[in-house]
Design a protein around this motif. Structure first.
Motif, PDB file in Angstrom:
ATOM      1  N   ARG A  71     -44.094 -47.453 -43.107  1.00 22.67           N
ATOM      2  CA  ARG A  71     -43.420 -46.159 -42.898  1.00 22.67           C
ATOM      3  C   ARG A  71     -44.340 -45.194 -42.166  1.00 22.67           C
ATOM      4  O   ARG A  71     -43.932 -44.505 -41.232  1.00 22.67           O
ATOM      5  CB  ARG A  71     -43.000 -45.548 -44.243  1.00 22.67           C
ATOM      6  N   GLN A  73     -46.952 -45.928 -40.307  1.00 24.11           N
ATOM      7  CA  GLN A  73     -47.195 -46.412 -38.947  1.00 24.11           C
ATOM      8  C   GLN A  73     -46.022 -46.057 -38.023  1.00 24.11           C
ATOM      9  O   GLN A  73     -46.229 -45.605 -36.900  1.00 24.11           O
ATOM     10  CB  GLN A  73     -47.425 -47.916 -38.948  1.00 24.11           C
ATOM     11  N   ARG A  74     -44.786 -46.238 -38.498  1.00 22.61           N
ATOM     12  CA  ARG A  74     -43.608 -45.863 -37.695  1.00 22.61           C
ATOM     13  C   ARG A  74     -43.601 -44.372 -37.402  1.00 22.61           C
ATOM     14  O   ARG A  74     -43.288 -43.936 -36.297  1.00 22.61           O
ATOM     15  CB  ARG A  74     -42.315 -46.263 -38.410  1.00 22.61           C
ATOM     16  N   GLN A  75     -43.972 -43.577 -38.398  1.00 23.02           N
ATOM     17  CA  GLN A  75     -44.005 -42.132 -38.206  1.00 23.02           C
ATOM     18  C   GLN A  75     -45.051 -41.757 -37.151  1.00 23.02           C
ATOM     19  O   GLN A  75     -44.805 -40.907 -36.307  1.00 23.02           O
ATOM     20  CB  GLN A  75     -44.297 -41.429 -39.533  1.00 23.02           C
ATOM     21  N   TYR A  76     -46.204 -42.407 -37.205  1.00 26.91           N
ATOM     22  CA  TYR A  76     -47.230 -42.138 -36.200  1.00 26.91           C
ATOM     23  C   TYR A  76     -46.730 -42.532 -34.807  1.00 26.91           C
ATOM     24  O   TYR A  76     -46.922 -41.801 -33.833  1.00 26.91           O
ATOM     25  CB  TYR A  76     -48.537 -42.873 -36.516  1.00 26.91           C
ATOM     26  N   GLU A  77     -46.097 -43.684 -34.705  1.00 27.34           N
ATOM     27  CA  GLU A  77     -45.594 -44.143 -33.405  1.00 27.34           C
ATOM     28  C   GLU A  77     -44.557 -43.177 -32.829  1.00 27.34           C
ATOM     29  O   GLU A  77     -44.463 -43.011 -31.619  1.00 27.34           O
ATOM     30  CB  GLU A  77     -44.990 -45.551 -33.537  1.00 27.34           C
ATOM     31  N   GLN A  78     -43.794 -42.511 -33.688  1.00 29.43           N
ATOM     32  CA  GLN A  78     -42.780 -41.555 -33.235  1.00 29.43           C
ATOM     33  C   GLN A  78     -43.370 -40.203 -32.869  1.00 29.43           C
ATOM     34  O   GLN A  78     -42.840 -39.509 -32.010  1.00 29.43           O
ATOM     35  CB  GLN A  78     -41.708 -41.365 -34.312  1.00 29.43           C
ATOM     36  N   THR A  79     -44.476 -39.825 -33.510  1.00 26.78           N
ATOM     37  CA  THR A  79     -45.009 -38.474 -33.323  1.00 26.78           C
ATOM     38  C   THR A  79     -46.337 -38.415 -32.578  1.00 26.78           C
ATOM     39  O   THR A  79     -46.686 -37.374 -32.037  1.00 26.78           O
ATOM     40  CB  THR A  79     -45.226 -37.792 -34.687  1.00 26.78           C
ATOM     41  N   ALA A  80     -47.110 -39.507 -32.601  1.00 25.41           N
ATOM     42  CA  ALA A  80     -48.467 -39.551 -32.038  1.00 25.41           C
ATOM     43  C   ALA A  80     -49.361 -38.476 -32.663  1.00 25.41           C
ATOM     44  O   ALA A  80     -50.304 -37.997 -32.040  1.00 25.41           O
ATOM     45  CB  ALA A  80     -48.434 -39.429 -30.515  1.00 25.41           C
ATOM     46  N   ASP A  81     -49.091 -38.130 -33.910  1.00 18.99           N
ATOM     47  CA  ASP A  81     -49.872 -37.125 -34.623  1.00 18.99           C
ATOM     48  C   ASP A  81     -51.193 -37.755 -35.072  1.00 18.99           C
ATOM     49  O   ASP A  81     -51.201 -38.669 -35.905  1.00 18.99           O
ATOM     50  CB  ASP A  81     -49.071 -36.622 -35.827  1.00 18.99           C
ATOM     51  N   GLU A 142     -39.395 -30.508 -40.826  1.00 22.08           N
ATOM     52  CA  GLU A 142     -40.407 -31.481 -41.232  1.00 22.08           C
ATOM     53  C   GLU A 142     -40.326 -31.828 -42.708  1.00 22.08           C
ATOM     54  O   GLU A 142     -41.048 -32.690 -43.182  1.00 22.08           O
ATOM     55  CB  GLU A 142     -41.803 -30.945 -40.916  1.00 22.08           C
TER      56      GLU A 142
END
Length: 170
Positions: A71, A73-81, A142
């Protein structure tokens, strides 16, 4: 909304998985957690995977850990945060109980149950998340509400019994 979900645990987290608010029932799951993990800001992913957090009480730790890391990792891939990437790296570096693969993938179609050992028995919970589809405030965009539903009658009974003292005090 969180209080209405009682006696089942529910929480609101921000985009970095920091706890914004929780209902009273969430505290029922946090027995024996190191006090420093409960100091603000409380990061719920850290709380769940840290060796002094819930990790030792999660009976299906490998599966739950893989679920949470995927979860994130997917969030990082979507936001590049970059903050999320740093959190991912921190969580992956935590030691895992003996016999638990360091990194694994979980292939689930609907949900991964969270199974927690308690003094009253095993809690089997399913989590569901909710976001606000058209928030008028940036802060709400958010915010994620995560609720935990009992996966079986025994888990529902345990949560109801654990909540009774707090409800009787009101």
């Amino acid at each position: 909304m969180l209080a209405a979900h009682e006696p089942f645990p529910a929480m609101a987290v921000d985009g970095h998985w920091n706890l914004v608010h929780a209902n009273r029932s969430l505290s029922l799951l946090l027995a024996d957690v190191a006090p420093e993990l409960l100091q603000a800001p409380v990061n719920v992913l850290r709380l769940g995977l840290h060796p002094q957090g819930l990790a030792t009480r999660i009976l299906n730790f490998s599966e739950w850990r893989a679920h949470l890391l995927q979860r994130l990792q997917r969030q990082y891939e979507q936001t590049a945060d970059p903050w999320l990437l740093a959190l991912y790296d921190e969580l992956v570096a935590y030691p895992t109980p003996d016999g638990i693969p360091h990194l694994s993938r979980v292939n689930h179609t609907i949900a991964v149950p969270l199974q927690i050992g308690t003094h009253e028995g095993v809690l089997s919970l399913l989590s569901a998340t909710m976001t606000f589809g058209t928030p008028l405030e940036v802060a709400l965009s958010e915010l994620v509400l995560e609720i935990f539903l009992p996966a079986n009658a025994d888990s529902a009974a345990i949560l109801r019994n654990l909540a009774l003292p707090a409800e009787q005090m009101v």
